[in-house]
Design an enzyme around this catalytic site. Structure first.
Site, short mmCIF file in Angstrom:
data_model
loop_
_atom_site.label_atom_id
_atom_site.label_comp_id
_atom_site.label_asym_id
_atom_site.label_seq_id
_atom_site.Cartn_x
_atom_site.Cartn_y
_atom_site.Cartn_z
N LYS A 177 3.49 77.49 -55.87
CA LYS A 177 2.08 78.19 -55.08
C LYS A 177 2.93 79.10 -53.88
O LYS A 177 4.11 79.54 -54.12
CB LYS A 177 1.32 77.47 -54.81
CG LYS A 177 0.76 76.36 -55.76
CD LYS A 177 -0.56 75.47 -55.41
CE LYS A 177 -0.48 74.57 -56.43
NZ LYS A 177 -1.97 74.07 -56.49
N GLU B 36 -6.43 78.93 -59.61
CA GLU B 36 -6.41 79.43 -58.18
C GLU B 36 -6.52 81.07 -58.31
O GLU B 36 -6.92 81.66 -57.62
CB GLU B 36 -5.22 79.11 -57.36
CG GLU B 36 -5.46 77.58 -56.90
CD GLU B 36 -4.20 76.78 -56.69
OE1 GLU B 36 -3.13 77.53 -56.63
OE2 GLU B 36 -4.32 75.72 -56.56
N GLU C 76 -5.62 72.00 -67.12
CA GLU C 76 -5.55 71.67 -65.63
C GLU C 76 -6.92 71.58 -65.21
O GLU C 76 -7.74 72.50 -64.60
CB GLU C 76 -5.08 72.50 -64.68
CG GLU C 76 -3.45 72.91 -65.14
CD GLU C 76 -2.62 73.19 -63.91
OE1 GLU C 76 -1.71 72.55 -63.53
OE2 GLU C 76 -3.03 74.29 -63.31
N GLY D 154 1.64 70.04 -55.84
CA GLY D 154 2.32 69.35 -54.71
C GLY D 154 3.56 68.56 -54.69
O GLY D 154 4.42 68.84 -53.98
C1 PEP Z 1 -1.31 72.98 -59.89
O1 PEP Z 1 -1.74 73.84 -59.21
O2 PEP Z 1 -1.03 73.40 -61.10
C2 PEP Z 1 -1.37 71.56 -59.73
C3 PEP Z 1 -1.61 70.87 -60.89
O3 PEP Z 1 -1.46 71.16 -58.31
P1 PEP Z 1 -1.35 69.53 -57.94
O4 PEP Z 1 -0.16 68.88 -58.80
O5 PEP Z 1 -0.94 69.63 -56.58
O6 PEP Z 1 -2.88 68.68 -58.37
#
Ligand code: PEP
Length: 244
Positions: free
Chosen positions: A11, A96, A163, A230
């Site tokens: 990100k 996002e 996701e 993250g």
């Molecule tokens: C992502 O942004 O694709 C994601 C899976 O984030 P996180 O692992 O932080 O939940």
């Protein structure tokens, strides 16, 4: 038969200097024999990342791209530019981007087509929000995202990332049953669309993946890898990549 794929989405994190430092520290610990490992830094850090990983099996991806080759698109980056920088993968339609930058299934579709034409491997993100899950709309919503985002596309190089938005950055991971249920469903939808290629297309799970839950998630039949947010910024990513 499907090669495992572990991808990190940074990100809007890490400067170029921090990018170089990250690879210096983590590359010696990575053992990715038999697995694809992809890191997706910001556009600005791509060249540093490509240089740092040049003699390794780690590949570099972008977090987005435009579907046009060039032109009056202020702030955008094309597939050609990514290719020239040594990028091999590109995340398309992350939730996002869909939420904050009004990406639609239609723009995602154009980007996926352009990525494939440019020999970039697209990681196409789909997934429901909490409200949709609670109302029992997950399968209809994910089906619509896949059908529209992948319209006219039948290509074994595709990667689809499931996701669930309620699990992204929240620390709440879908249980392996919840994740597998939707990934299996996605493979079924891909089977209707892409016939035999559906068995070759890799499906990832993403949403609060960490070193403690990776093994269980990866044991699921239709989960071929993970997209990590993250935890990909930290040394934890080495444990995720090297999970046994
Ligand atoms: C992502 O942004 O694709 C994601 C899976 O984030 P996180 O692992 O932080 O939940």
């Amino acid at each position: 038969m499907r090669k495992e794929l572990i991808a990190g989405n940074w990100k809007m994190n890490k400067t170029c200097q921090q990018t170089r430092q990250y690879f210096e520290e983590m590359l010696p610990g990575i053992d990715c024999e038999g697995r694809d490992v992809v890191i997706c830094p910001t556009y600005l850090s791509l060249k540093d990342a490509v240089e740092a990983t040049a003699k390794t099996n780690v590949k570099i991806g972008a977090q987005n791209m435009h579907y046009e080759e060039s032109g009056a698109f202020t702030g955008e980056v094309s597939a050609e530019m990514l290719k020239e920088a040594g990028v091999q993968f590109v995340i398309i339609g992350h939730s996002e981007r869909r939420t904050y930058y009004a990406e639609t299934n239609e723009s995602v579709n154009k980007k996926v087509k352009k990525a494939l034409l440019s020999e970039l491997t697209p990681i196409v993100c789909v997934g429901e929000n909490l409200d949709q899950r609670q109302k029992g709309e997950t399968f209809d919503f994910v089906r619509e995202q896949i059908e529209k985002s992948l319209e006219g596309i039948n290509d074994e190089r595709l990667v689809v990332a499931y996701e669930p938005i309620w699990a992204i950055g929240t620390g709440v991971t879908a249980t392996s049953e919840q994740a597998e249920e939707v990934c299996e469903f996605i493979r079924g939808v891909l089977g209707e669309k892409c016939k035999e290629n559906s068995e070759k297309i890799r499906i990832l799970y993403g949403g609060s993946v960490n070193a403690s839950n990776i093994k269980e998630l990866m044991s699921c039949k239709d989960i071929d890898g993970v997209l990590v947010g993250g935890a990909s910024l930290k040394s934890d990513f080495v444990k995720i990549v090297n999970y046994e």
